[in-house]
Motif scaffolding. Sequence first.
Motif, PDB file in Angstrom:
ATOM      1  N   CYS A  80      64.395  65.199  84.072  1.00 43.36           N
ATOM      2  CA  CYS A  80      64.185  63.775  84.339  1.00 43.36           C
ATOM      3  C   CYS A  80      63.175  63.163  83.361  1.00 43.36           C
ATOM      4  O   CYS A  80      61.977  63.441  83.434  1.00 43.36           O
ATOM      5  CB  CYS A  80      63.704  63.602  85.777  1.00 43.36           C
TER       6      CYS A  80
ATOM      7  N   GLN B  10      67.445  61.419  96.645  1.00 45.38           N
ATOM      8  CA  GLN B  10      68.698  61.410  95.892  1.00 45.38           C
ATOM      9  C   GLN B  10      68.528  60.904  94.463  1.00 45.38           C
ATOM     10  O   GLN B  10      69.495  60.859  93.707  1.00 45.38           O
ATOM     11  CB  GLN B  10      69.734  60.567  96.627  1.00 45.38           C
ATOM     12  N   SER B  11      67.322  60.479  94.098  1.00 43.88           N
ATOM     13  CA  SER B  11      67.073  60.004  92.738  1.00 43.88           C
ATOM     14  C   SER B  11      65.668  60.431  92.332  1.00 43.88           C
ATOM     15  O   SER B  11      64.830  60.723  93.182  1.00 43.88           O
ATOM     16  CB  SER B  11      67.212  58.477  92.670  1.00 43.88           C
TER      17      SER B  11
ATOM     18  N   ASN C 208      60.940  60.397  92.638  1.00 39.09           N
ATOM     19  CA  ASN C 208      60.860  59.823  93.967  1.00 39.09           C
ATOM     20  C   ASN C 208      59.576  60.326  94.596  1.00 39.09           C
ATOM     21  O   ASN C 208      59.256  61.505  94.494  1.00 39.09           O
ATOM     22  CB  ASN C 208      62.070  60.240  94.801  1.00 39.09           C
TER      23      ASN C 208
END
Length: 150
Positions: free
Chosen positions: A51, A108-109, A112
């Motif tokens: 990420c 889910q992302s 977070n």
Amino acid sequence: MKKIFLLAFTFIFALAVQAQDKIEWMKFEEAVAANQANPKMLIVDVYTDWCGWCKKMDALTFQDPKVVEYINDQFYAVKLNAEDTQRTFEFMGKKYSEAEMAAVMRVQSYPNFVIIDPTLKNITQLPGYREPEQFLEGLGYIVKKGFRGQ
């Protein structure tokens, strides 16, 4: 004698300042144990290794002195890798991997930020990359609205 006192004071002051130059990240189970001794909210940084925005949070937002001070003062800070299926820990009588805990928290992302109240029962999320000012504003809103599970 004055010189020794001044030297000792300078050393202690330098340690205190240095202690606030980075966020005191913990493992999930360490934060839960610390919370039992001294109840505070937990902030869980749920990330993945791939990420880019997570890395930007680490490099910029989490280096900001105001963010560091606020998180260290108000929260137990936890890093949780949403894809780590190897490292496990116990929480409320069950065994979880970091990936399983991220799923239980419905992340889910990435990045977070899951905020858990001191009772360890109520959570809220602060998703997405945020500049230091935006991040502090979001955290401040959660703290001020009394998200403490009371």
